[in-house]
Design a protein around this motif. Structure first.
Motif, PDB file in Angstrom:
ATOM      1  N   TRP A  25       2.745 -55.852  22.543  1.00 42.21           N
ATOM      2  CA  TRP A  25       4.020 -56.365  21.958  1.00 42.21           C
ATOM      3  C   TRP A  25       3.916 -58.586  22.070  1.00 42.21           C
ATOM      4  O   TRP A  25       5.029 -59.554  21.788  1.00 42.21           O
ATOM      5  CB  TRP A  25       5.759 -57.034  22.836  1.00 42.21           C
ATOM      6  N   LYS A  72       1.605 -49.134  13.506  1.00 39.67           N
ATOM      7  CA  LYS A  72       2.932 -48.571  15.022  1.00 39.67           C
ATOM      8  C   LYS A  72       2.714 -49.883  15.767  1.00 39.67           C
ATOM      9  O   LYS A  72       1.908 -49.897  16.015  1.00 39.67           O
ATOM     10  CB  LYS A  72       2.088 -47.570  15.473  1.00 39.67           C
ATOM     11  N   GLY A 126       2.418 -43.238  18.390  1.00 39.08           N
ATOM     12  CA  GLY A 126       1.624 -43.801  19.147  1.00 39.08           C
ATOM     13  C   GLY A 126      -0.081 -42.394  19.165  1.00 39.08           C
ATOM     14  O   GLY A 126      -0.897 -42.554  18.335  1.00 39.08           O
ATOM     15  N   VAL A 140      -3.209 -41.485  16.855  1.00 42.94           N
ATOM     16  CA  VAL A 140      -4.339 -41.317  17.401  1.00 42.94           C
ATOM     17  C   VAL A 140      -4.754 -40.234  16.759  1.00 42.94           C
ATOM     18  O   VAL A 140      -5.928 -39.683  16.330  1.00 42.94           O
ATOM     19  CB  VAL A 140      -4.645 -41.378  18.265  1.00 42.94           C
ATOM     20  N   PHE A 160      -6.619 -50.350  18.122  1.00 39.87           N
ATOM     21  CA  PHE A 160      -6.419 -50.836  19.468  1.00 39.87           C
ATOM     22  C   PHE A 160      -5.904 -52.230  20.367  1.00 39.87           C
ATOM     23  O   PHE A 160      -7.167 -52.669  20.744  1.00 39.87           O
ATOM     24  CB  PHE A 160      -5.522 -49.804  20.147  1.00 39.87           C
ATOM     25  N   THR A 161      -4.931 -52.863  20.555  1.00 39.63           N
ATOM     26  CA  THR A 161      -4.730 -53.535  21.649  1.00 39.63           C
ATOM     27  C   THR A 161      -3.464 -53.277  22.296  1.00 39.63           C
ATOM     28  O   THR A 161      -2.385 -53.537  22.191  1.00 39.63           O
ATOM     29  CB  THR A 161      -4.283 -54.747  20.983  1.00 39.63           C
ATOM     30  N   GLY A 162      -3.472 -53.523  23.893  1.00 31.91           N
ATOM     31  CA  GLY A 162      -2.744 -53.420  25.055  1.00 31.91           C
ATOM     32  C   GLY A 162      -3.756 -53.093  26.047  1.00 31.91           C
ATOM     33  O   GLY A 162      -4.069 -53.123  26.466  1.00 31.91           O
ATOM     34  N   GLY A 188      -7.379 -54.733  28.404  1.00 33.11           N
ATOM     35  CA  GLY A 188      -6.254 -56.120  29.500  1.00 33.11           C
ATOM     36  C   GLY A 188      -7.086 -56.756  29.989  1.00 33.11           C
ATOM     37  O   GLY A 188      -8.476 -56.986  29.694  1.00 33.11           O
ATOM     38  N   GLN A 244       9.877 -55.941  32.118  1.00 39.64           N
ATOM     39  CA  GLN A 244       8.244 -56.490  32.284  1.00 39.64           C
ATOM     40  C   GLN A 244       9.007 -57.572  33.816  1.00 39.64           C
ATOM     41  O   GLN A 244       7.581 -57.395  34.441  1.00 39.64           O
ATOM     42  CB  GLN A 244       8.391 -57.466  31.199  1.00 39.64           C
ATOM     43  N   VAL A 247      -1.196 -59.157  35.577  1.00 33.42           N
ATOM     44  CA  VAL A 247       0.423 -58.913  35.918  1.00 33.42           C
ATOM     45  C   VAL A 247       0.965 -58.938  34.459  1.00 33.42           C
ATOM     46  O   VAL A 247       2.569 -58.569  34.550  1.00 33.42           O
ATOM     47  CB  VAL A 247       0.838 -60.147  36.624  1.00 33.42           C
ATOM     48  N   PHE A 248       0.857 -60.433  33.427  1.00 31.76           N
ATOM     49  CA  PHE A 248       1.065 -60.113  32.787  1.00 31.76           C
ATOM     50  C   PHE A 248       2.741 -60.650  32.415  1.00 31.76           C
ATOM     51  O   PHE A 248       3.859 -60.643  32.259  1.00 31.76           O
ATOM     52  CB  PHE A 248       1.394 -58.956  32.101  1.00 31.76           C
TER      53      PHE A 248
HETATM   54  P1  NDP Z   1       1.093 -50.380  26.333  1.00 32.26           P
HETATM   55  O1  NDP Z   1      -0.470 -50.677  25.964  1.00 32.26           O
HETATM   56  O2  NDP Z   1       1.777 -49.169  26.409  1.00 32.26           O
HETATM   57  O3  NDP Z   1       1.511 -50.335  24.801  1.00 32.26           O
HETATM   58  C1  NDP Z   1       0.816 -51.319  23.090  1.00 32.26           C
HETATM   59  C2  NDP Z   1       0.669 -50.702  22.144  1.00 32.26           C
HETATM   60  O4  NDP Z   1       0.934 -48.893  22.956  1.00 32.26           O
HETATM   61  C3  NDP Z   1       2.561 -50.428  22.112  1.00 32.26           C
HETATM   62  O5  NDP Z   1       2.643 -50.468  20.578  1.00 32.26           O
HETATM   63  C4  NDP Z   1       2.874 -48.560  22.861  1.00 32.26           C
HETATM   64  O6  NDP Z   1       3.966 -48.338  21.832  1.00 32.26           O
HETATM   65  C5  NDP Z   1       2.016 -48.098  22.278  1.00 32.26           C
HETATM   66  N1  NDP Z   1       0.715 -47.328  22.861  1.00 32.26           N
HETATM   67  C6  NDP Z   1       1.091 -46.879  24.477  1.00 32.26           C
HETATM   68  N2  NDP Z   1       0.980 -45.789  24.806  1.00 32.26           N
HETATM   69  C7  NDP Z   1       0.211 -45.350  23.527  1.00 32.26           C
HETATM   70  C8  NDP Z   1      -0.540 -43.864  23.903  1.00 32.26           C
HETATM   71  N3  NDP Z   1      -0.734 -43.199  24.916  1.00 32.26           N
HETATM   72  N4  NDP Z   1      -0.807 -43.870  22.577  1.00 32.26           N
HETATM   73  C9  NDP Z   1      -0.938 -44.956  21.455  1.00 32.26           C
HETATM   74  N5  NDP Z   1       0.153 -45.091  21.660  1.00 32.26           N
HETATM   75  C10 NDP Z   1       0.676 -45.908  22.698  1.00 32.26           C
HETATM   76  O7  NDP Z   1       2.300 -51.645  26.459  1.00 32.26           O
HETATM   77  P2  NDP Z   1       2.907 -51.738  27.998  1.00 32.26           P
HETATM   78  O8  NDP Z   1       3.732 -52.442  26.538  1.00 32.26           O
HETATM   79  O9  NDP Z   1       3.879 -50.731  28.536  1.00 32.26           O
HETATM   80  O10 NDP Z   1       2.655 -52.868  28.864  1.00 32.26           O
HETATM   81  C11 NDP Z   1       2.129 -52.860  30.369  1.00 32.26           C
HETATM   82  C12 NDP Z   1       1.489 -53.660  30.547  1.00 32.26           C
HETATM   83  O11 NDP Z   1       0.227 -53.108  29.792  1.00 32.26           O
HETATM   84  C13 NDP Z   1       1.399 -55.444  30.482  1.00 32.26           C
HETATM   85  O12 NDP Z   1       2.129 -55.693  32.017  1.00 32.26           O
HETATM   86  C14 NDP Z   1       0.317 -55.832  30.901  1.00 32.26           C
HETATM   87  O13 NDP Z   1      -0.468 -55.868  31.652  1.00 32.26           O
HETATM   88  C15 NDP Z   1      -0.261 -54.323  29.303  1.00 32.26           C
HETATM   89  N6  NDP Z   1      -0.425 -55.436  27.980  1.00 32.26           N
HETATM   90  C16 NDP Z   1      -1.779 -55.865  27.461  1.00 32.26           C
HETATM   91  C17 NDP Z   1      -1.514 -56.615  26.613  1.00 32.26           C
HETATM   92  C18 NDP Z   1      -3.326 -57.009  26.420  1.00 32.26           C
HETATM   93  O14 NDP Z   1      -3.445 -57.580  24.677  1.00 32.26           O
HETATM   94  N7  NDP Z   1      -4.614 -56.454  26.661  1.00 32.26           N
HETATM   95  C19 NDP Z   1      -0.793 -55.882  25.505  1.00 32.26           C
HETATM   96  C20 NDP Z   1       0.592 -55.269  25.958  1.00 32.26           C
HETATM   97  C21 NDP Z   1       0.883 -54.879  27.427  1.00 32.26           C
HETATM   98  P3  NDP Z   1       5.128 -48.805  22.841  1.00 32.26           P
HETATM   99  O15 NDP Z   1       5.149 -49.995  23.443  1.00 32.26           O
HETATM  100  O16 NDP Z   1       6.001 -48.409  21.418  1.00 32.26           O
HETATM  101  O17 NDP Z   1       5.884 -47.691  23.452  1.00 32.26           O
END
Ligand code: NDP
Length: 481
Positions: free
Chosen positions: A155, A179, A216, A220, A230-232, A256, A335, A389-390
């Motif tokens: 997000w 997604k 999600g 996968v 994937f980014t997250g 991260g 958050q 921390v984000f």
């Molecule tokens: P997530 O990593 O959980 O989410 C990122 C994306 O992955 C979203 O679309 C989420 O769906 C999806 N997702 C989550 N779990 C799975 C899974 N097991 N299989 C497939 N898809 C999945 O981030 P959060 O929003 O929960 O944020 C939590 C923490 O993650 C933050 O505090 C930050 O530290 C870190 N973060 C890091 C990012 C980066 O760019 N490095 C970006 C965002 C977060 P949905 O959210 O719709 O459930």
């Protein structure tokens, strides 16, 4: 819709986009999207269901042969059309992202939408310059698109992260199922409208919604998905890697970071201090490459702290739509809670609060705010020095020798980004080369959207952006003659 519950800007997005059509989800549940400043719902999207996944993946599979066999220039024409429409809808896209994520609107236009445009333009340049067939000895080596790509995005930079994936995927001839994160899905919904009006062949771009934990994961694990980008969070990245490995899929993970910003004793302190705050507080710290650990010489720490204290006053807090505001709210109350817990844990472990803290700012009873927070006396093993921390939280750590500075910089599970400051270019470069990170900025150098983006260690696998990002979407085929 009651005016109290809902913001002045309001939109319902009722559908998924599958096979070139807007269709209903297999579930009728909806998800409300909140404005991070007013806390009011300002849009809804379908909740989505794992049962939507095979429909979208099948559409992408069926579209693959046609799309991959179109010439590069034909695919590029579609990408140019998408790019033009993103440009035309910049105001609207920036507005929804500012409401979702909290980034000040001027920065949203420049960064959130501007980077998305740069991503697609750079994917176009990269495919036009790519040599898709090379001769190696008695072989002809062809680069072929890998197939159906699942793009799962977070997000914090929602449109940029989608475009960094689908730009190269579509350019190379892959088809995609996107997604987005449930917390910031609206720019993806607008992108589906753009794709539709550009008349992309049905099934080339598909959009589904839903929680990562079920939708999600189903995406996968779908056997017809060839690659997952994937980014997250590292937590989700680990899970995705595990599920995808069952189908031996290619996985590109951009995860991260806990990036160090190292000030060497001969650095320019007056340039360093404002840049250090920018590097930590951009987008309220909701940036994977945020420079969240300042590593400074012990005998300069007081001087640096004083300058940080003065400079941080310029980081005014407020509505993303108010002129002059540099720090907006965080994406969600969840958050906000997470970031508060990191500040609390740092103080419990012995860190000292220089400014900011966990309280709701008195001028803003609503909005998911965390004031720009600086923590001094942070030591390398504290949670706040190890975990992402984000939020707008900057930790200051000290060192006594350059070797110790390097040790601290490299002492986390992450290796996404970093920075180093020295007036001696050679010294800075040597230090940067010893940092275990995918990107290192020297003396405040600017972001380059053509450079490979991605991490060492648990910050991920693979690279995004420019020609390096494009390379991830190819299979190599060698024909011997
Ligand atoms: P997530 O990593 O959980 O989410 C990122 C994306 O992955 C979203 O679309 C989420 O769906 C999806 N997702 C989550 N779990 C799975 C899974 N097991 N299989 C497939 N898809 C999945 O981030 P959060 O929003 O929960 O944020 C939590 C923490 O993650 C933050 O505090 C930050 O530290 C870190 N973060 C890091 C990012 C980066 O760019 N490095 C970006 C965002 C977060 P949905 O959210 O719709 O459930």
């Amino acid at each position: 819709m009651t005016s109290e519950r809902h913001a002045s800007y309001y939109r319902d997005f009722d559908n998924l986009y599958v096979g070139g059509r807007f269709i209903e989800s297999t579930t009728s549940e909806i998800v409300e999207v909140d404005d991070s400043f007013t806390e009011a719902t300002f849009a809804t999207i379908p909740r989505g269901s794992p049962d939507d996944v095979p429909l979208a993946v099948q559409a992408a599979r069926e579209a693959f042969d046609g799309w991959s066999s179109l010439g590069v220039e034909t695919r590029v024409r579609y990408l140019v059309a998408i790019c033009e429409q993103i440009q035309e809808r910049t105001e609207e896209l920036a507005e929804v992202i500012s409401r979702e994520v909290g980034m000040p609107i001027g920065l949203s236009k420049k960064i959130q939408v501007g980077l998305a445009i740069a991503d697609i333009e750079n994917s176009i340049k990269a495919i036009q310059q790519e040599n898709l067939c090379e001769v190696v000895g008695n072989s002809k080596v062809f680069k072929e698109p890998i197939g159906v790509v699942a793009a799962i995005t977070p997000w914090n930079y929602p449109l940029h992260q989608i475009m960094a994936k689908i730009g190269p995927a579509l350019a190379s001839g892959c088809t995609v199922v996107v997604k987005p994160a449930s917390e910031a899905p609206l720019s993806a919904a607008i992108l589906a409208e753009i794709v539709h009006s550009c008349r992309l062949p049905g099934g080339v771009f598909n959009l589904i919604f839903g929680p990562g934990a079920d939708v999600g994961r189903a995406l996968v694990g779908d056997p017809c998905v060839d690659m997952v980008s994937f980014t997250g969070s590292t937590r989700a990245g680990r899970d995705i890697g595990t599920v995808a490995s069952q189908g031996v899929k290619r996985v590109v993970l951009e995860l991260g970071g806990k990036s160090a910003n190292v000030f060497l004793p001969d650095g320019d302190i007056d340039r360093f201090v404002p840049a250090a705050l920018n590097g930590a507080f951009l987008n309220s710290g909701q940036t994977c490459s945020a420079l969240t650990r300042l590593v400074v010489p012990k005998d300069r720490a007081d001087e640096i702290e004083l300058k940080l204290r003065l400079e941080v006053r310029k980081f005014s807090l407020g509505s993303p739509f108010e002129k002059g505001v540099r720090v907006g709210p965080l994406v969600s109350s969840q958050q906000q809670g997470r970031v508060r817990s990191y500040i609390d844990s740092a103080l419990e472990e012995g860190a000292r609060l220089v400014c900011g803290g966990t309280g709701q700012p008195p001028d803003f009873p609503k909005g998911y705010f965390i004031e720009p927070t600086i923590l001094a006396d942070v030591t390398p093993k504290m949670r706040v020095a190890q975990e992402e921390v984000f939020g707008p939280v900057l930790s200051v750590l000290t060192y006594e020798s350059e070797e110790e500075a390097l040790e601290i910089a490299n002492d986390t599970i992450y290796g996404l980004a970093g920075a180093v400051w020295s007036e001696d270019a050679d010294r800075a470069t040597k230090f940067a080369l010893r940092m275990r990170a995918g990107q290192v900025d020297i003396n405040g150098a600017t972001y380059n959207p053509l450079a490979p983006f991605g991490g060492y260690k648990q910050s991920g696998n693979g690279r995004e952006l420019g020609k390096y990002g494009l390379a991830e979407y190819f299979e190599l085929k060698a024909l011997q003659t």
